[in-house]
Design an enzyme around this catalytic site. Structure first.
Site, mmCIF file in Angstrom:
data_model
loop_
_atom_site.group_PDB
_atom_site.id
_atom_site.type_symbol
_atom_site.label_atom_id
_atom_site.label_comp_id
_atom_site.label_asym_id
_atom_site.label_seq_id
_atom_site.Cartn_x
_atom_site.Cartn_y
_atom_site.Cartn_z
ATOM 1 N N GLU A 297 -37.972 23.958 3.971
ATOM 2 C CA GLU A 297 -37.057 23.818 4.577
ATOM 3 C C GLU A 297 -37.822 22.201 4.891
ATOM 4 O OE1 GLU A 297 -34.797 26.751 7.417
ATOM 5 O OE2 GLU A 297 -35.791 25.886 8.270
ATOM 6 N N CYS A 298 -36.899 21.155 5.075
ATOM 7 C CA CYS A 298 -37.917 20.086 5.318
ATOM 8 C C CYS A 298 -38.569 19.051 4.592
ATOM 9 C CB CYS A 298 -37.247 20.272 6.339
ATOM 10 S SG CYS A 298 -37.305 17.992 7.979
ATOM 11 N N GLY A 299 -39.703 19.655 5.654
ATOM 12 C CA GLY A 299 -41.512 19.045 5.402
ATOM 13 C C GLY A 299 -41.474 20.044 3.676
#
Length: 436
Positions: A327-329
């Protein structure tokens, strides 16, 4: 029977978080059990709340969560003496198109639960007008009750007296006032506050803030204004699909943005969570059947992650036969490369073709609705998910197959669709709940 308040404001940046922490600790110092919540999507503040109260804080999100989930989450406050729900942005700020049970505004939670609102006002550059602002917030939405205000960053005793007199005229109680140069601010970085676990003086700072509010805020009057709340046992447990029976979860300063209710939901579903630290050059446990890399601040640790060969090799080996999601990072780390704000490119794991850069920052912020075009851990193709996106990365390349059709809260198309390749999936949005 617990009492409850929502702590909100006309806008961001007024000092809601610091005041929430200070009040929570001040009442805890009086021997009360204090339960905090955070309205809206925020991965950082709940950890600060936990540091102040000694109790886990969770997010309440009226756009992404159905009412039953919110009620199940707030039931954890039934054994507390005082519940403090910290709002986000301004009191009525949310999206135009309502979601599961509201627009995402803090006012939704206040009205849904019947909790009165304590306003935090920063009256810089104004005096009597502050009372007009408070009166406007009080009268804007039937069903939302403003119980009183705290004045933050007051310039002088005369400044305070002018505002207090105007508030009395408007019949709005002033519970206290804090000086402009009170030394209780928390450090910030580009996504908001520094994470609680990174701040070595956090407990000391919260203690200083608690002593200040105990001197300058009428805590007895504030407690009396809080509504008694007939909290009951949750009618149902938190329902969250677990990505596996044994979940290897990246967990350190670079990977910490995951909502507490998600972890709780995994455990309720019977899953075991096995943390590992990529920054310590650890890989996922070989006995796990799924791996999850949350968001965080990988751009601040990109050089170290690039140098940690054991982490990268063990993750690649794991991904040959078992699913991995970022997720994201975490999604960025699954990609080929990440360029930091100085313009230096760092080699990531290469499990996906994603290339991202912070050299030219661009904010991506908002609620997201996603319909999966292919499976991801815990969800089949066709599943509809609700989440939130907040990052400053620029996508340089996203060559892999699209994972989902993603839209914003108002139905507009979003280009950050996520990616998939073999057992690997990734998204820029953080999962909050499934549309059921």
């Amino acid at each position: 029977m617990p009492r409850a308040l929502v702590i909100s404001a006309p806008a961001s940046g007024t000092g809601k978080t610091t005041l929430t922490l200070a009040l929570a600790r001040a009442f805890r110092d009086r021997g009360l059990a204090v339960q905090c919540f955070k309205s809206g999507p925020d991965y950082i503040d709940p950890a600060f709340h936990a540091a102040a109260t000694g109790r886990t804080s969770v997010n309440l999100d009226s756009w992404a969560m159905p009412r039953a989930t919110i009620e199940a989450l707030v039931a954890r406050g039934r054994d507390a003496d005082l519940v403090l729900a910290e709002g986000s942005m301004g009191l009525f700020d949310g999206v135009a198109a309502p979601g599961r049970s509201g627009t995402g505004a803090s006012a939704d939670i206040a009205e849904m639960m019947g909790w009165p609102v304590l306003l935090v006002l920063d009256p810089a550059g104004q005096a009597q007008t502050a009372a007009a602002v408070a009166a406007g917030l009080r009268d804007y939405r039937p069903g939302v009750r403003v119980a009183g205000v705290i004045l933050n960053r007051i310039a002088s005793p005369r400044h305070k007296d002018l505002i207090r007199h105007a508030m009395e005229t408007a019949d709005i109680p002033v519970l206290g006032a804090l000086p402009r140069h009170a030394p209780i601010a928390l450090p910030e970085r580009h996504l908001g506050l520094v994470q609680a676990e990174e701040f070595s003086r956090l407990n000391e700072l919260i203690g200083e803030a608690a002593r200040l509010v105990a001197e300058r805020i009428d805590l007895d009057a504030l407690f009396a204004l809080a509504a008694t709340w007939p909290a009951t046992e949750a009618r149902s447990a938190i329902r969250v699909n677990a990505p596996g029976q044994r979940i290897a979860l990246a967990r350190d300063a670079a990977f910490s943005f995951i909502y507490p209710h998600i972890l709780e939901g995994w455990r309720v579903a019977g899953a075991e969570i096995i943390p590992f630290s990529p920054l310590a050059d650890e890989g996922p446990d070989s006995s796990a059947d799924a791996c999850w890399l949350p968001g965080g601040y990988p751009e601040l640790h990109a050089g170290r992650l690039a140098a940690n060969g054991r982490f990268r090799e063990r993750l690649r080996t794991f991904a040959e036969a078992r699913p991995v999601h970022g997720e994201c990072g975490g999604y960025m780390v699954l990609g080929r490369g990440l360029t930091d704000k100085q313009g230096t490119r760092h080699e990531m794991t290469g499990l996906l073709g994603l290339e991202t850069s912070f050299a030219k920052r661009k904010m991506h912020l908002g609620y997201r609705k996603a319909e999966l075009q292919a499976p991801m851990p815990g969800f089949a193709a066709g599943a509809r998910l609700r989440g939130h996106e907040f990052h400053y990365a620029t996508i340089l390349a996203q060559p892999d197959a699209q994972l989902a059709t993603v839209r914003d809260a108002n139905g507009g198309d979003v280009s950050e669709t996520g990616s998939r390749r073999g057992n690997i999936t990734g998204t820029f949005f953080h999962l909050i709940a499934e549309d059921r």
